[in-house]
Scaffold this active site. Structure first.
Site, short mmCIF file in Angstrom:
data_model
loop_
_atom_site.label_atom_id
_atom_site.label_comp_id
_atom_site.label_asym_id
_atom_site.label_seq_id
_atom_site.Cartn_x
_atom_site.Cartn_y
_atom_site.Cartn_z
NE ARG A 169 3.58 -7.67 10.83
CZ ARG A 169 2.85 -7.14 9.84
NH1 ARG A 169 1.81 -7.77 9.36
NH2 ARG A 169 3.17 -5.97 9.34
CE LYS A 213 2.97 0.00 5.06
NZ LYS A 213 2.22 0.12 3.81
CD GLU A 261 -2.79 1.19 2.45
OE1 GLU A 261 -2.83 0.21 3.23
OE2 GLU A 261 -3.45 2.22 2.60
P1 ATP Z 1 -0.55 -1.49 6.54
O1 ATP Z 1 -0.95 -1.62 7.95
O2 ATP Z 1 -0.34 -0.10 6.10
O3 ATP Z 1 -1.35 -2.33 5.57
P2 ATP Z 1 1.55 -3.37 5.99
O4 ATP Z 1 2.77 -3.52 6.81
O5 ATP Z 1 0.62 -4.51 5.84
O6 ATP Z 1 0.88 -2.10 6.56
P3 ATP Z 1 1.59 -3.23 3.12
O7 ATP Z 1 2.09 -2.13 2.26
O8 ATP Z 1 0.16 -3.57 3.02
O9 ATP Z 1 1.99 -2.86 4.59
O10 ATP Z 1 2.47 -4.53 2.91
C1 ATP Z 1 2.80 -5.07 1.66
C2 ATP Z 1 3.14 -6.51 1.81
O11 ATP Z 1 4.24 -6.67 2.69
C3 ATP Z 1 1.98 -7.29 2.38
O12 ATP Z 1 1.83 -8.47 1.62
C4 ATP Z 1 2.39 -7.58 3.78
O13 ATP Z 1 1.88 -8.79 4.21
C5 ATP Z 1 3.92 -7.61 3.70
N1 ATP Z 1 4.51 -7.21 4.98
C6 ATP Z 1 4.30 -6.06 5.65
N2 ATP Z 1 4.97 -6.06 6.83
C7 ATP Z 1 5.63 -7.23 6.89
C8 ATP Z 1 6.50 -7.84 7.86
N3 ATP Z 1 6.83 -7.23 9.00
N4 ATP Z 1 7.00 -9.07 7.59
C9 ATP Z 1 6.68 -9.69 6.44
N5 ATP Z 1 5.88 -9.18 5.50
C10 ATP Z 1 5.34 -7.97 5.71
MG MG Z 2 -1.34 -4.17 4.42
#
Ligand code: ATP
Ligand code: MG
Length: 570
Positions: A271, A281, A41
């Site tokens: 994660r 984030k 995102e």
């Molecule tokens: P938000 O709460 O803004 O959605 P998010 O950390 O999920 O935050 P995204 O931009 O949606 O951010 O994440 C993109 C991809 O990265 C998603 O598939 C998510 O599952 C993965 N991702 C995000 N944080 C982690 C993490 N700490 N470890 C592994 N994968 C992650």
């Molecule tokens: Mg997300």
């Protein structure tokens, strides 16, 4: 499209996701295709947690001769910006991955998603609901109690079609109505209790501008985007496990008569959490916006851009992601492992140089005033191919303040009154006299003598000296600023702290220490930002873009002491 021909050639499974993919390929599911996506995102910069997901998704595609798309999940215009879209592309590329011509946006599908919603309404599977957010919450029930059906649930198809169209046209205020799926208010899974599919929100979108005032929810847009792109394995983090039935419901009910190339399967993995590191984030954004750090690329940040500026290599980050593996239950990885990976990568790559961070003047009284000798120095003992360079040696040099003690304990092998040390690549010197500031009593200069028969590489003295110090020649050294970093958090950031507003109390007040009077050997003149070195006995350092012609600025990437090796051996 490239696929693997024989199951015998399948990559050896080393995690549960590869097991699943191997099974799918054996059954010739999806005609033997592997197609993943990385769906950020664009509401912030990517961090090391995202790197895990990037390595996993692009890595699987590479390993199986498949494809991986980059897809911006841009369904919430209120927090998204073009700056983030650009930084994300830069970071994925820098990590070494290539999406080819497959960069997509969920917003590309807004019209199709709308048409799918109309189809759901026509099939009696979605309705417009006028409950307020507060009422919706009350009707939703709890984990132990079923929800209550909305009074609007029984609206006719005609009325729903009319209201949904007028939602799109902008006839209703923000938040006044939503489109909901008609599933089951008594489902034990809260996500299946008539989830919201569309909401009314007037916000200018970075791509579609003001064309839309209704926006699809993630749980609706995501599965459909996956299906439209022909994704086979939709890998996400564990918190979406309970959303999987909804993921499947959306695809089954919207696309039952579309001829899908493949039916995407959602697979959840744990994660990444790191000790002493903020990974949310929202919190990273707070650090930037409230000025706790200098920006998204502050070298203390766990963002890809922060790690890059700090001096991390893509190789080290990929190696780290490999080593942590992929599991199904959450855990926290010791940040010492990440530090171990960059040390391992730089050990054979980074030239060794001498730099003095906190200088103490040393005058070698028996060395002639005008003499400058060029001492031969190997650039990297781990990698002889990196050759040698010359380092000037002269009568006045600087050593590290902490390498001298006036009243040393036993077994102190550095410099002390009457004691001898070797200067790396040069001579053995002996401390004859200590000069102090009259007022403060601080040691400001040492007077030493050298032994000309002890020149490195040509030592005829046969002397054994235990300590070896780094140094720079006063007349030739370059001025530098060195920024030393410690972990941003003093403790771990527990995940349940997500709502905790007091997490900033754990910020480390010493996360940045700036040393302004450092000196580095002259071979570093003109070193380009991004160049990495090992400062002997100090650690690995990277030239920062803040450097100017008159003054180099270095970031300490990591110290030399490896706490991970100790953990591994224990
Ligand atoms: P938000 O709460 O803004 O959605 P998010 O950390 O999920 O935050 P995204 O931009 O949606 O951010 O994440 C993109 C991809 O990265 C998603 O598939 C998510 O599952 C993965 N991702 C995000 N944080 C982690 C993490 N700490 N470890 C592994 N994968 C992650
Ligand atoms: Mg997300």
């Amino acid at each position: 499209m490239e696929t693997l021909d024989a199951p015998a050639n399948l990559p050896q499974p080393s995690n549960f996701i590869k097991n699943i993919v191997n099974e799918d390929l054996k059954m010739n599911k999806n005609d033997g295709r592997v197609h993943t996506r990385f769906p950020p995102e664009p509401n912030g910069y990517l961090h090391i947690g995202h790197a895990k997901s990037i390595c996993l998704n692009f890595g699987l595609a590479n390993e199986y001769g498949g494809l991986c798309n980059l897809r911006f999940d841009d369904t919430n215009p209120s927090k998204e910006e073009v700056e983030f879209v650009e930084s994300i592309q830069q970071d994925v590329k820098w990590l070494g991955f290539d999406w080819g011509d497959r960069m997509f946006y969920a917003s590309d599908y807004f019209e199709e998603l709308y048409q799918f919603a109309v189809k759901l309404i026509k099939a009696g599977k979605a309705y417009v609901c006028d409950l307020s957010p507060q009422e919706m919450k009350e009707y939703r029930g709890t984990l132990t109690e079923p929800g209550k059906e909305s009074p609007y649930r029984s609206r006719s198809v005609e009325e729903n079609l009319d209201l949904f169209e007028r939602m799109r046209k902008g006839e209703f205020p923000n938040g006044s109505r939503v489109l909901r799926a008609k599933i089951d208010m008594a489902s034990p899974n809260l996500n299946m209790r008539d989830p919201v599919l569309y909401r009314i929100m007037r916000a200018t979108h970075h791509r579609t501008g003001d064309k839309w005032c209704i926006y699809p929810m993630y749980d609706y847009a995501h599965p459909l985007s996956d299906a439209l792109e022909g994704i086979t394995h939709s890998i996400c983090t564990l918190e979406f496990e309970d959303h999987r039935p909804l993921y499947d419901w959306v695809i089954d009910n919207c696309m039952q008569d579309s001829h899908l190339e493949s039916r995407p399967q959602q697979i959840e993995f744990a994660r990444l959490n790191l000790t002493n590191t903020v990974m949310s984030k929202r919190k990273l954004r707070e650090l930037v916006e409230e000025g706790y750090v200098k920006g998204w690329d502050d070298p203390r940040m766990p963002t890809i851009s922060g790690l890059r500026r700090r001096g991390y290599t893509p190789e080290a980050i990929r190696d780290f992601c490999d080593r942590i593996g992929v599991a199904k239950s959450n855990s926290t990885v010791d940040i010492a492992l990440l530090e171990h990976c960059i040390r391992e990568d730089l050990n054979s790559k980074a030239p060794r140089v001498m730099a003095v961070l906190r200088p103490l003047k040393v005058v070698i009284t028996n060395y002639s005033e005008n003499l400058v000798e060029e001492m031969e120095a190997e650039n990297n003992p781990e990698n002889p191919e990196m050759g040698t360079r010359k380092i000037p040696f002269s009568r006045v040099i600087y050593i590290e303040q902490e390498d001298f003690m006036e009243n040393p304990p036993k077994k102190y092998f550095r410099l002390a009154p009457g004691q001898e040390v070797r200067l790396k690549h040069a001579y053995v010197i002996k401390c004859e006299e200590v000069i102090k500031d009259e007022k403060t009593g601080e040691v400001i200069e040492l007077r030493c003598t050298y032994d000309p028969t002890t020149k490195s590489g040509a030592d005829t003295s046969g002397r054994k000296v235990k300590g070896t110090l780094h140094w720079v020649s006063a007349a030739n050294a370059l001025k530098a600023e060195v920024r030393l970093y410690e972990h941003l958090l003093l403790e771990d950031d527990a995940e349940e702290d997500e709502e905790n507003t007091d997490w900033k109390a754990k910020l480390n007040p010493n996360s940045l220490v700036t040393l302004n009077n450092c000196l580095v050997e002259p071979s570093l003149v003109g070193a380009a930002p991004g160049s990495r070195y090992q400062f002997m006995r100090q650690g690995y350092f990277c030239v920062d873009p803040d450097s100017t012609e008159g003054k180099l600025v270095f970031n300490r990437i990591v110290g030399l002491r490896d706490s991970w090796s100790k953990i591994e051996k224990a």
